[in-house]
Design a protein around this motif. Structure first.
Motif, PDB file in Angstrom:
ATOM      1  N   THR A  22      11.051 -23.678 -21.688  1.00 30.70           N
ATOM      2  CA  THR A  22       9.869 -23.552 -20.288  1.00 30.70           C
ATOM      3  C   THR A  22       9.802 -22.184 -19.872  1.00 30.70           C
ATOM      4  OG1 THR A  22      11.333 -23.698 -18.396  1.00 30.70           O
ATOM      5  CG2 THR A  22      10.363 -25.777 -19.132  1.00 30.70           C
ATOM      6  N   GLU A  24      10.210 -20.858 -16.972  1.00 33.35           N
ATOM      7  CA  GLU A  24      11.233 -20.277 -16.441  1.00 33.35           C
ATOM      8  C   GLU A  24      12.553 -19.949 -17.433  1.00 33.35           C
ATOM      9  OE1 GLU A  24       9.703 -23.261 -15.690  1.00 33.35           O
ATOM     10  OE2 GLU A  24       8.847 -22.517 -13.975  1.00 33.35           O
ATOM     11  N   ASP A  25      12.356 -20.562 -18.223  1.00 30.81           N
ATOM     12  CA  ASP A  25      13.674 -20.483 -19.160  1.00 30.81           C
ATOM     13  C   ASP A  25      13.619 -18.888 -19.985  1.00 30.81           C
ATOM     14  OD1 ASP A  25      15.015 -23.129 -18.704  1.00 30.81           O
ATOM     15  OD2 ASP A  25      14.017 -24.087 -20.462  1.00 30.81           O
ATOM     16  N   LEU A  27      11.728 -16.548 -18.588  1.00 30.00           N
ATOM     17  CA  LEU A  27      11.706 -15.889 -17.467  1.00 30.00           C
ATOM     18  C   LEU A  27      13.526 -15.868 -17.368  1.00 30.00           C
ATOM     19  CD1 LEU A  27       9.229 -16.191 -15.029  1.00 30.00           C
ATOM     20  CD2 LEU A  27       9.493 -14.553 -16.009  1.00 30.00           C
ATOM     21  N   GLU A  28      14.098 -16.320 -17.262  1.00 33.58           N
ATOM     22  CA  GLU A  28      15.391 -16.005 -17.226  1.00 33.58           C
ATOM     23  C   GLU A  28      16.047 -15.096 -18.549  1.00 33.58           C
ATOM     24  OE1 GLU A  28      19.389 -19.256 -17.216  1.00 33.58           O
ATOM     25  OE2 GLU A  28      17.963 -19.964 -16.277  1.00 33.58           O
ATOM     26  N   HIS A  31      16.160 -11.449 -18.261  1.00 36.81           N
ATOM     27  CA  HIS A  31      16.827 -11.682 -16.806  1.00 36.81           C
ATOM     28  C   HIS A  31      17.702 -10.618 -17.708  1.00 36.81           C
ATOM     29  CE1 HIS A  31      18.161  -9.824 -12.691  1.00 36.81           C
ATOM     30  NE2 HIS A  31      19.318 -10.674 -13.396  1.00 36.81           N
TER      31      HIS A  31
END
Length: 104
Positions: A22, A24-25, A27-28, A31
């Motif tokens: 996803t 979010e995955d 973005l993580e 980071h």
């Protein structure tokens, strides 16, 4: 190829639609990789500073510099010895004009 698409392909779906990853995955992951790259960069900088410090204090560098200084001193000595003879021609020949000597 058409047989493979007919057997495994789903019309209207892309590889991104099929992936369980996803936004979010991603973005993580970005980071985490950013932190790792920053740590790697800091480690590389520290290693470069340590290597430079070790080289500045190394016996090999000191020997190279001493040899270079001896060579420069020999060149200066040779130039000062030859300057004693500057302007004294040992053979009666006319001086060579640089521009005229190119025309030969």
């Amino acid at each position: 190829m058409r047989a493979t698409l007919a057997a495994f392909g789903t019309p209207g779906r892309t590889a991104a639609d099929k992936s369980p990853v996803t936004a979010e995955d991603l973005l993580e992951l970005e980071h985490e990789l950013g932190e790792r790259l920053s740590a790697l960069s800091a480690s590389i900088w520290t290693a470069k500073e340590e290597i430079a410090r070790a080289w500045r204090n190394s016996p090999e560098r000191k020997a190279i510099l001493a040899d270079w200084e001896a060579q420069q001193e020999a060149i200066r000595r040779n130039n000062s010895d030859s300057s004693r003879w500057a302007g004294k021609r040992t053979v009666d020949t006319p001086p060579i004009h640089p521009i005229r000597s190119l025309a030969l």
